[in-house]
Design a protein around this motif. Sequence first.
Motif, PDB file in Angstrom:
ATOM      1  N   ASP A   1     -39.626 -49.983-140.206  1.00 14.33           N
ATOM      2  CA  ASP A   1     -38.429 -49.530-140.838  1.00 14.33           C
ATOM      3  C   ASP A   1     -37.127 -50.190-140.357  1.00 14.33           C
ATOM      4  O   ASP A   1     -36.258 -50.561-141.268  1.00 14.33           O
ATOM      5  CB  ASP A   1     -38.312 -48.018-140.810  1.00 14.33           C
ATOM      6  N   ASP A   2     -36.921 -50.258-139.116  1.00 13.56           N
ATOM      7  CA  ASP A   2     -35.865 -50.775-138.453  1.00 13.56           C
ATOM      8  C   ASP A   2     -36.133 -52.097-137.702  1.00 13.56           C
ATOM      9  O   ASP A   2     -36.286 -52.016-136.493  1.00 13.56           O
ATOM     10  CB  ASP A   2     -35.421 -49.713-137.590  1.00 13.56           C
ATOM     11  N   PHE A   3     -36.045 -53.130-138.502  1.00 11.89           N
ATOM     12  CA  PHE A   3     -36.662 -54.466-137.832  1.00 11.89           C
ATOM     13  C   PHE A   3     -35.403 -54.854-136.784  1.00 11.89           C
ATOM     14  O   PHE A   3     -36.119 -55.005-135.453  1.00 11.89           O
ATOM     15  CB  PHE A   3     -36.402 -55.588-138.700  1.00 11.89           C
ATOM     16  N   GLN A   4     -34.209 -54.743-136.820  1.00  5.69           N
ATOM     17  CA  GLN A   4     -33.332 -55.051-135.816  1.00  5.69           C
ATOM     18  C   GLN A   4     -33.630 -54.174-134.350  1.00  5.69           C
ATOM     19  O   GLN A   4     -33.661 -54.620-133.387  1.00  5.69           O
ATOM     20  CB  GLN A   4     -31.860 -54.970-136.053  1.00  5.69           C
ATOM     21  N   GLY A   5     -33.851 -52.726-134.594  1.00  8.75           N
ATOM     22  CA  GLY A   5     -34.151 -51.759-133.418  1.00  8.75           C
ATOM     23  C   GLY A   5     -35.505 -52.145-133.107  1.00  8.75           C
ATOM     24  O   GLY A   5     -35.470 -52.104-131.870  1.00  8.75           O
ATOM     25  N   ALA A   6     -36.345 -52.576-133.741  1.00  9.35           N
ATOM     26  CA  ALA A   6     -37.755 -52.791-133.135  1.00  9.35           C
ATOM     27  C   ALA A   6     -37.488 -54.295-132.391  1.00  9.35           C
ATOM     28  O   ALA A   6     -38.479 -54.344-131.232  1.00  9.35           O
ATOM     29  CB  ALA A   6     -38.787 -53.194-134.247  1.00  9.35           C
ATOM     30  N   ILE A   7     -36.979 -55.181-132.772  1.00  6.29           N
ATOM     31  CA  ILE A   7     -36.492 -56.490-131.815  1.00  6.29           C
ATOM     32  C   ILE A   7     -35.941 -56.011-130.682  1.00  6.29           C
ATOM     33  O   ILE A   7     -36.177 -56.155-129.550  1.00  6.29           O
ATOM     34  CB  ILE A   7     -35.789 -57.323-132.811  1.00  6.29           C
ATOM     35  N   ARG A   8     -34.829 -55.114-130.714  1.00  4.35           N
ATOM     36  CA  ARG A   8     -34.086 -54.812-129.280  1.00  4.35           C
ATOM     37  C   ARG A   8     -35.132 -53.995-128.692  1.00  4.35           C
ATOM     38  O   ARG A   8     -35.048 -54.374-127.386  1.00  4.35           O
ATOM     39  CB  ARG A   8     -32.865 -53.745-130.122  1.00  4.35           C
ATOM     40  N   LYS A   9     -35.837 -53.393-128.875  1.00  8.54           N
ATOM     41  CA  LYS A   9     -36.841 -52.383-128.163  1.00  8.54           C
ATOM     42  C   LYS A   9     -37.631 -53.526-127.118  1.00  8.54           C
ATOM     43  O   LYS A   9     -37.665 -53.204-126.203  1.00  8.54           O
ATOM     44  CB  LYS A   9     -37.678 -51.638-129.033  1.00  8.54           C
ATOM     45  N   VAL A  10     -38.201 -54.249-127.955  1.00  7.18           N
ATOM     46  CA  VAL A  10     -39.246 -55.075-127.175  1.00  7.18           C
ATOM     47  C   VAL A  10     -38.538 -56.225-126.120  1.00  7.18           C
ATOM     48  O   VAL A  10     -38.987 -56.495-125.148  1.00  7.18           O
ATOM     49  CB  VAL A  10     -40.074 -55.951-128.179  1.00  7.18           C
ATOM     50  N   TRP A  11     -37.243 -56.417-126.555  1.00  3.77           N
ATOM     51  CA  TRP A  11     -36.412 -57.113-125.471  1.00  3.77           C
ATOM     52  C   TRP A  11     -36.074 -56.325-124.280  1.00  3.77           C
ATOM     53  O   TRP A  11     -35.866 -56.709-123.326  1.00  3.77           O
ATOM     54  CB  TRP A  11     -35.251 -57.783-126.248  1.00  3.77           C
ATOM     55  N   GLU A  12     -35.579 -55.081-124.556  1.00  2.00           N
ATOM     56  CA  GLU A  12     -35.219 -54.189-123.632  1.00  2.00           C
ATOM     57  C   GLU A  12     -36.288 -53.818-122.502  1.00  2.00           C
ATOM     58  O   GLU A  12     -36.180 -53.437-121.327  1.00  2.00           O
ATOM     59  CB  GLU A  12     -34.447 -52.880-124.145  1.00  2.00           C
ATOM     60  N   GLU A  13     -37.400 -53.832-123.409  1.00  2.14           N
ATOM     61  CA  GLU A  13     -38.933 -53.356-122.167  1.00  2.14           C
ATOM     62  C   GLU A  13     -39.762 -54.402-122.818  1.00  2.14           C
ATOM     63  O   GLU A  13     -40.682 -54.265-123.553  1.00  2.14           O
ATOM     64  CB  GLU A  13     -39.303 -51.858-122.824  1.00  2.14           C
ATOM     65  N   PRO A  14     -39.709 -55.487-122.058  1.00  2.00           N
ATOM     66  CA  PRO A  14     -40.471 -56.634-122.081  1.00  2.00           C
ATOM     67  C   PRO A  14     -42.047 -56.262-122.239  1.00  2.00           C
ATOM     68  O   PRO A  14     -42.860 -57.165-123.098  1.00  2.00           O
ATOM     69  CB  PRO A  14     -40.129 -57.539-121.045  1.00  2.00           C
ATOM     70  N   SER A  15     -42.646 -55.360-121.686  1.00  9.94           N
ATOM     71  CA  SER A  15     -43.982 -55.198-121.575  1.00  9.94           C
ATOM     72  C   SER A  15     -44.435 -54.217-122.765  1.00  9.94           C
ATOM     73  O   SER A  15     -45.467 -53.944-123.105  1.00  9.94           O
ATOM     74  CB  SER A  15     -44.574 -54.557-120.300  1.00  9.94           C
ATOM     75  N   PHE A  16     -43.479 -53.618-123.477  1.00 12.44           N
ATOM     76  CA  PHE A  16     -43.742 -53.009-124.658  1.00 12.44           C
ATOM     77  C   PHE A  16     -43.997 -53.458-125.871  1.00 12.44           C
ATOM     78  O   PHE A  16     -43.505 -54.627-126.084  1.00 12.44           O
ATOM     79  CB  PHE A  16     -42.505 -51.874-125.096  1.00 12.44           C
ATOM     80  N   HIS A  17     -45.113 -53.008-126.493  1.00 13.87           N
ATOM     81  CA  HIS A  17     -45.443 -53.518-127.819  1.00 13.87           C
ATOM     82  C   HIS A  17     -45.652 -52.638-128.838  1.00 13.87           C
ATOM     83  O   HIS A  17     -46.045 -51.431-128.757  1.00 13.87           O
ATOM     84  CB  HIS A  17     -46.745 -54.562-127.849  1.00 13.87           C
ATOM     85  N   TRP A  18     -45.271 -52.670-130.225  1.00 14.35           N
ATOM     86  CA  TRP A  18     -45.240 -52.077-131.109  1.00 14.35           C
ATOM     87  C   TRP A  18     -46.904 -52.265-131.639  1.00 14.35           C
ATOM     88  O   TRP A  18     -47.606 -53.043-131.484  1.00 14.35           O
ATOM     89  CB  TRP A  18     -44.521 -52.549-132.366  1.00 14.35           C
ATOM     90  N   GLU A  19     -47.520 -51.099-132.430  1.00 14.23           N
ATOM     91  CA  GLU A  19     -48.734 -51.021-132.765  1.00 14.23           C
ATOM     92  C   GLU A  19     -49.294 -52.239-133.400  1.00 14.23           C
ATOM     93  O   GLU A  19     -48.795 -52.881-134.532  1.00 14.23           O
ATOM     94  CB  GLU A  19     -48.947 -49.937-133.584  1.00 14.23           C
ATOM     95  N   GLY A  20     -50.403 -52.789-132.892  1.00 17.32           N
ATOM     96  CA  GLY A  20     -50.817 -54.183-133.082  1.00 17.32           C
ATOM     97  C   GLY A  20     -50.207 -55.343-133.027  1.00 17.32           C
ATOM     98  O   GLY A  20     -50.319 -56.460-133.403  1.00 17.32           O
TER      99      GLY A  20
END
Length: 193
Positions: free
Chosen positions: A87-106
């Motif tokens: 739903d929130d592409f920019q927020g999703a990108i921000r999250k993976v840059w803030e937490e480099p080991s985090f990944h969204w489902e798949g």
Amino acid sequence: MKTEIYFVRHAHSTYTPEELTRPLSEKGMRDARRVTRILELENLDHVVSSPFLRAVQTVEGTAASLNQDVILLDGFKERLLSSAPLDDFQGAIRKVWEEPSFHWEGGESNVDAQKRGVAAMLDLLNEFEGKRVVVGTHGNIMVLIMNHFDPRYGLAFWENLDMPDVYRLTFDGVDLVGVSRLWEPFSEEEESQ
């Protein structure tokens, strides 16, 4: 021995859910012709690209001007952010840059996507040492690769990229020793002419 890598972020594409075959828009095709004109001045040796159509279309004019085919390399394809729309592409990108080991489902984490992209870049630097090579690619994977060599290139840099964008990276062996931008965006007035 210096190697020049010309990162070309793809031009504007027409949205389709299928990443691999998403084509450039009319504006994207016009901008791809400008990319070709810019790169014709660079005395290039080879053109490689992500296999995604929008990246290939952005650099195929350059390959044609060299009477070559575009070499497709999976390592330069865009990172898969998620297997489902977010739903929130920019927020999703921000999250993976803030937490480099985090990944969204798949999806790929920054760590995993960067590892893939850097491996492709190191192979390229080895195979084409001393050459000038165009790489048709995508914004996120491009910045992740650049970030590996120089941490100044991160989320804020990605947020300010144009579509397309062109950067010349100068390497001495595997050390990044220079970055210069070649793309000059049109003003809105120039764009409408």
